[in-house]
Design a protein around this motif. Sequence first.
Motif, short mmCIF file in Angstrom:
data_model
loop_
_atom_site.label_atom_id
_atom_site.label_comp_id
_atom_site.label_asym_id
_atom_site.label_seq_id
_atom_site.Cartn_x
_atom_site.Cartn_y
_atom_site.Cartn_z
N GLN A 12 0.83 -1.21 0.00
CA GLN A 12 0.00 0.00 0.00
C GLN A 12 0.87 1.26 0.00
O GLN A 12 2.00 1.24 0.47
CB GLN A 12 -0.92 0.01 1.23
CG GLN A 12 -1.81 -1.20 1.36
CD GLN A 12 -2.85 -1.30 0.27
OE1 GLN A 12 -3.40 -0.28 -0.16
NE2 GLN A 12 -3.12 -2.51 -0.20
N GLU A 13 0.28 2.32 -0.52
CA GLU A 13 0.89 3.64 -0.43
C GLU A 13 0.14 4.45 0.62
O GLU A 13 -1.08 4.34 0.74
CB GLU A 13 0.85 4.36 -1.78
CG GLU A 13 1.67 3.67 -2.86
CD GLU A 13 3.16 3.73 -2.60
OE1 GLU A 13 3.59 4.66 -1.87
OE2 GLU A 13 3.89 2.85 -3.10
N GLN A 14 0.88 5.24 1.35
CA GLN A 14 0.31 5.91 2.51
C GLN A 14 -0.84 6.86 2.15
O GLN A 14 -1.92 6.82 2.76
CB GLN A 14 1.42 6.70 3.22
CG GLN A 14 0.97 7.38 4.49
CD GLN A 14 2.13 8.07 5.18
OE1 GLN A 14 3.27 7.96 4.76
NE2 GLN A 14 1.83 8.78 6.25
N ILE A 15 -0.66 7.72 1.15
CA ILE A 15 -1.68 8.72 0.83
C ILE A 15 -2.98 8.09 0.34
O ILE A 15 -4.07 8.46 0.81
CB ILE A 15 -1.12 9.74 -0.19
CG1 ILE A 15 0.01 10.56 0.46
CG2 ILE A 15 -2.23 10.67 -0.70
CD1 ILE A 15 0.67 11.56 -0.48
N PRO A 16 -2.95 7.11 -0.59
CA PRO A 16 -4.20 6.47 -1.01
C PRO A 16 -4.93 5.78 0.14
O PRO A 16 -6.17 5.81 0.20
CB PRO A 16 -3.75 5.46 -2.07
CG PRO A 16 -2.48 6.03 -2.62
CD PRO A 16 -1.82 6.67 -1.44
N VAL A 17 -4.18 5.16 1.05
CA VAL A 17 -4.82 4.51 2.20
C VAL A 17 -5.53 5.55 3.05
O VAL A 17 -6.67 5.34 3.49
CB VAL A 17 -3.78 3.74 3.05
CG1 VAL A 17 -4.38 3.33 4.39
CG2 VAL A 17 -3.30 2.50 2.31
N LYS A 27 4.28 6.24 8.32
CA LYS A 27 4.82 4.89 8.27
C LYS A 27 6.00 4.69 9.20
O LYS A 27 6.48 3.57 9.35
CB LYS A 27 5.26 4.57 6.84
CG LYS A 27 4.15 4.66 5.81
CD LYS A 27 4.65 4.46 4.39
CE LYS A 27 5.17 3.06 4.16
NZ LYS A 27 5.50 2.84 2.73
N LYS A 28 6.52 5.75 9.80
CA LYS A 28 7.78 5.64 10.50
C LYS A 28 7.65 5.22 11.95
O LYS A 28 8.64 5.02 12.63
CB LYS A 28 8.55 6.96 10.43
CG LYS A 28 8.97 7.34 9.01
CD LYS A 28 9.80 8.61 9.01
CE LYS A 28 10.26 8.96 7.60
NZ LYS A 28 11.09 10.19 7.60
N GLY A 29 6.45 5.08 12.44
CA GLY A 29 6.28 4.81 13.86
C GLY A 29 5.83 3.40 14.17
O GLY A 29 5.33 2.68 13.32
N ILE A 30 6.02 3.02 15.41
CA ILE A 30 5.41 1.80 15.96
C ILE A 30 4.92 2.16 17.35
O ILE A 30 5.69 2.64 18.18
CB ILE A 30 6.39 0.60 15.99
CG1 ILE A 30 5.70 -0.62 16.59
CG2 ILE A 30 7.67 0.93 16.70
CD1 ILE A 30 6.50 -1.91 16.42
N CYS A 31 3.64 1.99 17.58
CA CYS A 31 3.04 2.45 18.84
C CYS A 31 2.40 1.28 19.56
O CYS A 31 1.64 0.51 18.96
CB CYS A 31 1.98 3.52 18.56
SG CYS A 31 2.64 4.96 17.68
N LEU A 32 2.70 1.15 20.83
CA LEU A 32 2.13 0.10 21.67
C LEU A 32 1.23 0.75 22.70
O LEU A 32 1.62 1.72 23.35
CB LEU A 32 3.24 -0.69 22.37
CG LEU A 32 4.19 -1.46 21.46
CD1 LEU A 32 5.40 -1.96 22.24
CD2 LEU A 32 3.48 -2.63 20.81
#
Length: 334
Positions: A185-190, A298-303
Amino acid sequence: MQVYRCDELAYVTPPGRTLSEKLEEMGLDANDLAARMGYTPKAVNDILQGNCRITPEVAFSLEVITEIPASFWLRRQIAYDEYLAREYVKASLDNQPLWRKSFPEELDVRGWVRRGKIEGDDKSGLSLLKFFAVASPQAWDGYYKDAKLKVAFRISLAEVKDPYATSAWIRRGEILADLDPMEKQEQIPVRKRLKVALPEIIAFAAANKTLPKHEKRITYWTPEAEVVDDCMTGLQELCRKIGIRVLFVQNFKCAPIHGMYRWYKDVPLIQLHDRFKDRATMWFTFFHELAHVLYHGKKGICLQNIEITHNHPEKEDEANCFAQKCMVDAGFEM
């Protein structure tokens, strides 16, 4: 003449032992072989004792002299090298029993990892390495505890109460995602599709605010049998159309994570645990993670629901505000 096949031989012995047997059959000794190969007797003895590897050049010379294909000798050498490498890893794991014992026992109960039952792994911990797809405990430390988790915005699980259980929960999500691939997927279309579909998602939440009377809590899996909550599967299908993967993965008492957001293999992933006591908690967690997809890239990971220092607490506050608004729009009392 005897026909030699690599798969009929014990892989735990060096190929030199097979060569010794062949020389005896031919009535030759090490000195004879050395002379025929143009090598010194010491070099040949090193090969026979397994102290020297059989190279393609040596394998071809042995083919000419013994009439056993060079490919046979090379396969025997590769098999022996593999055996030595496997034994080395097992020995190194034996020296680190605390690492193996640090992971939750539920890994075995759930069938995620079958320590001591697969491929003769015994209690070495090899099956744990295979589960995490890492080569050693040191590699696991580097990936999960030294902030090398594969996202651009690095996160270290060394800060959480139980990094071992947390890493297992994260890795289980990766495995489940790999079993059911999605298009990249591409970020903007999503984001655009998500904005359009958001009213439908909120309406779906409004229609699924409470658990059915016969269910005590939301669940997607039990040790006895699979119990699928239609709300969960419906949410997964709805989000998949947008290009977002939603997974429900059992967590652990020692690592009670409610949810996680990340991009995994170019697909936005929302990972939730499957034992929420009520739908309201589940929906708030989902909308919280959905906000990260919509606003935070896209650069993060959140818990969520775990003690960890977020580098950008303002993003967590923004996600909470978004979740609260969605909950109110869906008719939940806040």
